[in-house]
Design a protein around this motif. Structure first.
Motif, PDB file in Angstrom:
ATOM      1  N   ARG A 181      10.961 -31.359  21.314  1.00  0.00           N
ATOM      2  CA  ARG A 181      10.180 -30.232  21.825  1.00  0.00           C
ATOM      3  C   ARG A 181       8.968 -30.739  22.589  1.00  0.00           C
ATOM      4  O   ARG A 181       8.511 -31.877  22.372  1.00  0.00           O
ATOM      5  CB  ARG A 181       9.717 -29.331  20.685  1.00  0.00           C
ATOM      6  CG  ARG A 181       8.884 -30.027  19.614  1.00  0.00           C
ATOM      7  CD  ARG A 181       8.046 -29.046  18.809  1.00  0.00           C
ATOM      8  NE  ARG A 181       6.980 -28.452  19.606  1.00  0.00           N
ATOM      9  CZ  ARG A 181       6.285 -27.383  19.245  1.00  0.00           C
ATOM     10  NH1 ARG A 181       6.543 -26.784  18.102  1.00  0.00           N
ATOM     11  NH2 ARG A 181       5.324 -26.909  20.020  1.00  0.00           N
ATOM     12  N   PRO A 213      18.162 -27.662  22.151  1.00  0.00           N
ATOM     13  CA  PRO A 213      16.880 -26.938  22.185  1.00  0.00           C
ATOM     14  C   PRO A 213      16.838 -25.905  21.055  1.00  0.00           C
ATOM     15  O   PRO A 213      17.445 -24.846  21.160  1.00  0.00           O
ATOM     16  CB  PRO A 213      16.875 -26.258  23.559  1.00  0.00           C
ATOM     17  CG  PRO A 213      18.016 -26.886  24.332  1.00  0.00           C
ATOM     18  CD  PRO A 213      19.017 -27.309  23.295  1.00  0.00           C
ATOM     19  N   PRO A 216      14.678 -22.592  22.821  1.00  0.00           N
ATOM     20  CA  PRO A 216      14.850 -22.866  24.250  1.00  0.00           C
ATOM     21  C   PRO A 216      13.612 -22.615  25.101  1.00  0.00           C
ATOM     22  O   PRO A 216      13.353 -23.369  26.049  1.00  0.00           O
ATOM     23  CB  PRO A 216      15.994 -21.923  24.643  1.00  0.00           C
ATOM     24  CG  PRO A 216      16.803 -21.805  23.388  1.00  0.00           C
ATOM     25  CD  PRO A 216      15.785 -21.803  22.266  1.00  0.00           C
ATOM     26  N   ASP A 219      11.732 -25.791  24.348  1.00  0.00           N
ATOM     27  CA  ASP A 219      12.432 -27.075  24.290  1.00  0.00           C
ATOM     28  C   ASP A 219      13.317 -27.361  25.500  1.00  0.00           C
ATOM     29  O   ASP A 219      13.653 -28.515  25.763  1.00  0.00           O
ATOM     30  CB  ASP A 219      13.317 -27.134  23.036  1.00  0.00           C
ATOM     31  CG  ASP A 219      12.548 -26.911  21.743  1.00  0.00           C
ATOM     32  OD1 ASP A 219      11.316 -26.806  21.792  1.00  0.00           O
ATOM     33  OD2 ASP A 219      13.188 -26.833  20.685  1.00  0.00           O
ATOM     34  N   ARG A 220      13.718 -26.335  26.221  1.00  0.00           N
ATOM     35  CA  ARG A 220      14.722 -26.521  27.277  1.00  0.00           C
ATOM     36  C   ARG A 220      14.205 -27.405  28.413  1.00  0.00           C
ATOM     37  O   ARG A 220      14.952 -28.245  28.939  1.00  0.00           O
ATOM     38  CB  ARG A 220      15.137 -25.160  27.829  1.00  0.00           C
ATOM     39  CG  ARG A 220      16.163 -25.220  28.939  1.00  0.00           C
ATOM     40  CD  ARG A 220      17.551 -25.465  28.412  1.00  0.00           C
ATOM     41  NE  ARG A 220      18.474 -25.838  29.471  1.00  0.00           N
ATOM     42  CZ  ARG A 220      19.776 -25.566  29.462  1.00  0.00           C
ATOM     43  NH1 ARG A 220      20.304 -24.911  28.446  1.00  0.00           N
ATOM     44  NH2 ARG A 220      20.561 -25.952  30.434  1.00  0.00           N
ATOM     45  N   ALA A 223      14.517 -30.985  27.475  1.00  0.00           N
ATOM     46  CA  ALA A 223      15.934 -31.353  27.442  1.00  0.00           C
ATOM     47  C   ALA A 223      16.471 -31.563  28.859  1.00  0.00           C
ATOM     48  O   ALA A 223      17.207 -32.526  29.123  1.00  0.00           O
ATOM     49  CB  ALA A 223      16.746 -30.282  26.718  1.00  0.00           C
ATOM     50  N   ILE A 236      23.688 -30.287  27.188  1.00  0.00           N
ATOM     51  CA  ILE A 236      22.668 -29.443  26.560  1.00  0.00           C
ATOM     52  C   ILE A 236      23.371 -28.226  25.978  1.00  0.00           C
ATOM     53  O   ILE A 236      24.086 -27.514  26.680  1.00  0.00           O
ATOM     54  CB  ILE A 236      21.599 -29.002  27.575  1.00  0.00           C
ATOM     55  CG1 ILE A 236      20.898 -30.212  28.176  1.00  0.00           C
ATOM     56  CG2 ILE A 236      20.577 -28.075  26.909  1.00  0.00           C
ATOM     57  CD1 ILE A 236      19.928 -29.864  29.298  1.00  0.00           C
ATOM     58  N   GLU A 238      22.847 -24.758  23.684  1.00  0.00           N
ATOM     59  CA  GLU A 238      21.996 -23.769  23.020  1.00  0.00           C
ATOM     60  C   GLU A 238      22.867 -22.946  22.080  1.00  0.00           C
ATOM     61  O   GLU A 238      23.819 -22.301  22.509  1.00  0.00           O
ATOM     62  CB  GLU A 238      21.309 -22.871  24.047  1.00  0.00           C
ATOM     63  CG  GLU A 238      20.314 -23.616  24.932  1.00  0.00           C
ATOM     64  CD  GLU A 238      19.593 -22.689  25.897  1.00  0.00           C
ATOM     65  OE1 GLU A 238      19.719 -21.451  25.733  1.00  0.00           O
ATOM     66  OE2 GLU A 238      18.920 -23.195  26.809  1.00  0.00           O
ATOM     67  N   ARG A 259      11.926 -31.494  15.688  1.00  0.00           N
ATOM     68  CA  ARG A 259      11.973 -30.201  15.014  1.00  0.00           C
ATOM     69  C   ARG A 259      12.207 -30.393  13.512  1.00  0.00           C
ATOM     70  O   ARG A 259      13.130 -31.101  13.107  1.00  0.00           O
ATOM     71  CB  ARG A 259      13.082 -29.338  15.604  1.00  0.00           C
ATOM     72  CG  ARG A 259      12.761 -28.758  16.974  1.00  0.00           C
ATOM     73  CD  ARG A 259      11.764 -27.657  16.863  1.00  0.00           C
ATOM     74  NE  ARG A 259      11.484 -27.000  18.148  1.00  0.00           N
ATOM     75  CZ  ARG A 259      10.570 -26.051  18.293  1.00  0.00           C
ATOM     76  NH1 ARG A 259       9.853 -25.643  17.249  1.00  0.00           N
ATOM     77  NH2 ARG A 259      10.349 -25.497  19.462  1.00  0.00           N
TER      78      ARG A 259
END
Length: 355
Positions: A181, A213, A216, A219-220, A223, A236, A238, A259
């Protein structure tokens, strides 16, 4: 018996959704849940439960009027590190429920940091009125013990969440999961070092990276950045269903996680995990489980994240060669079920009294 479930639900955070999913799995059959959610429609569809907007005072009050029990449903609700408002929102709801005559449970709480006197005061006040309290780490236990509040200590409930199969067959093996993150202490230079070290690690192991993520919205971007610089296979993914998110780690050979619940899910599924701490809750679980890893803060007792890319890569390679964590996982899962036993006992007694 109807119970209002209060947490950071419906906010797009995989860890908090996993807490809700675990709580729903562990609730006794005679309890009907009513969830306070940031996205009630999504919560209703995903879990098949009644849900109301968490920020609508009228909806919350109406939910409390129709219920007999109020439950703080896990996580770091009472902390003021991310926002000074948190203790007043969650503490205020707890006190409102108590004032309206509901029986109350503080369930699987990670309490703190509480940097402000007002945060400490309302947390203590709310907990003193609870019928039952359970916490998920020793620091929280020490805090409530100092306040003279009876409690039970057990690992985070997500250890006991029943994982569902995740379809990763299309990805080559070995697979390494990344649950990272953004954070102010994860500076651009550290991101650059981390990204290069991951690329070097992939070159050495030929692993496929699975970037997860957990939230998201936060975190996206990281990533995406890492994915753009990886020389080998990666994807990736989700996943909104908590059971499936946990199930991913059954198919993973190693995880690198910031995380908190990424760490929990990885180790729970027997996956070797290298952790990077940005928060006391991550530091605490790393220390409790003797996990390898670093901290982003030089104020932390853990080793500071290295500046040297080669050092980072070598430490990951060491863990990669070590193997699984199955023995550690079994003990944590068994202990986490103490939170379920607390629900059974407390709600069973309240149900008997109602009759």
């Amino acid at each position: 018996m109807r119970a209002v479930l209060c947490g950071y639900y419906g906010m797009g955070n995989g860890g908090d959704e996993a807490l809700l999913a675990t709580l729903l799995q562990l609730l006794p059959a005679f309890v009907t849940p009513l969830v306070l959610s940031g996205n009630p429609e999504e919560t209703r569809q995903r879990y098949g439960v009644e849900a109301v907007p968490r920020k609508s005072l009228q909806a919350v009050v109406n939910a409390l009027r129709r219920s007999q029990v109020f439950i703080w449903g896990g996580g770091s609700l009472m902390q003021d590190a991310s926002s000074a408002i948190n203790p007043f929102y969650y503490g205020g709801l707890m006190k409102l429920a108590q004032a309206m005559g509901l029986r109350t449970i503080a369930w699987a709480q990670g309490i703190g940091p509480l940097n402000r006197g007002s945060s400490q005061w309302i947390t203590r006040w709310a907990l003193q009125g609870c019928d039952a309290v359970s916490v998920r780490d020793r620091a929280s236990a020490q805090l409530v013990n100092g306040w003279g509040i009876r409690h039970q200590l057990a690992p985070d409930p997500v250890w006991a969440l029943q994982a569902a199969p995740a379809a990763l067959q299309h990805l080559p093996t070995p697979r390494v999961a990344l649950a990272l993150r953004n954070h102010p202490l994860l500076t651009p230079q550290r991101v650059a070092n981390l990204t290069q070290a991951l690329a070097d690690f992939q070159g050495s192991t030929q692993a496929c990276f699975v970037l997860l993520p957990f939230q998201p919205s936060k975190d996206r971007a990281l990533a995406n950045h890492i994915a753009q610089h990886l020389p080998g296979p990666h994807e990736i993914i989700e996943i909104s269903q908590p059971e499936t998110l946990k199930g991913v780690f059954k198919e993973i050979d190693m995880a690198i996680a910031m995380r908190f619940h990424g760490v929990v899910m990885a180790v729970a599924e027997g996956c070797p995990c290298f952790a990077i701490s940005y928060d006391p809750k991550v530091t605490q679980i790393m220390q409790a489980l003797s996990l390898p890893g670093w901290s982003l803060s030089d104020q932390d007792p853990l080793p500071l994240i290295p500046d040297n890319v080669e050092t980072m890569t070598q430490q990951w390679l060491t863990l990669y060669a070590k193997g699984d964590n199955l023995d550690l996982a079994r003990s944590q899962i068994d202990q986490a079920l103490i939170h379920g036993a607390l629900l059974e006992k407390t709600l069973g007694q309240l149900n008997h009294q109602e009759k």
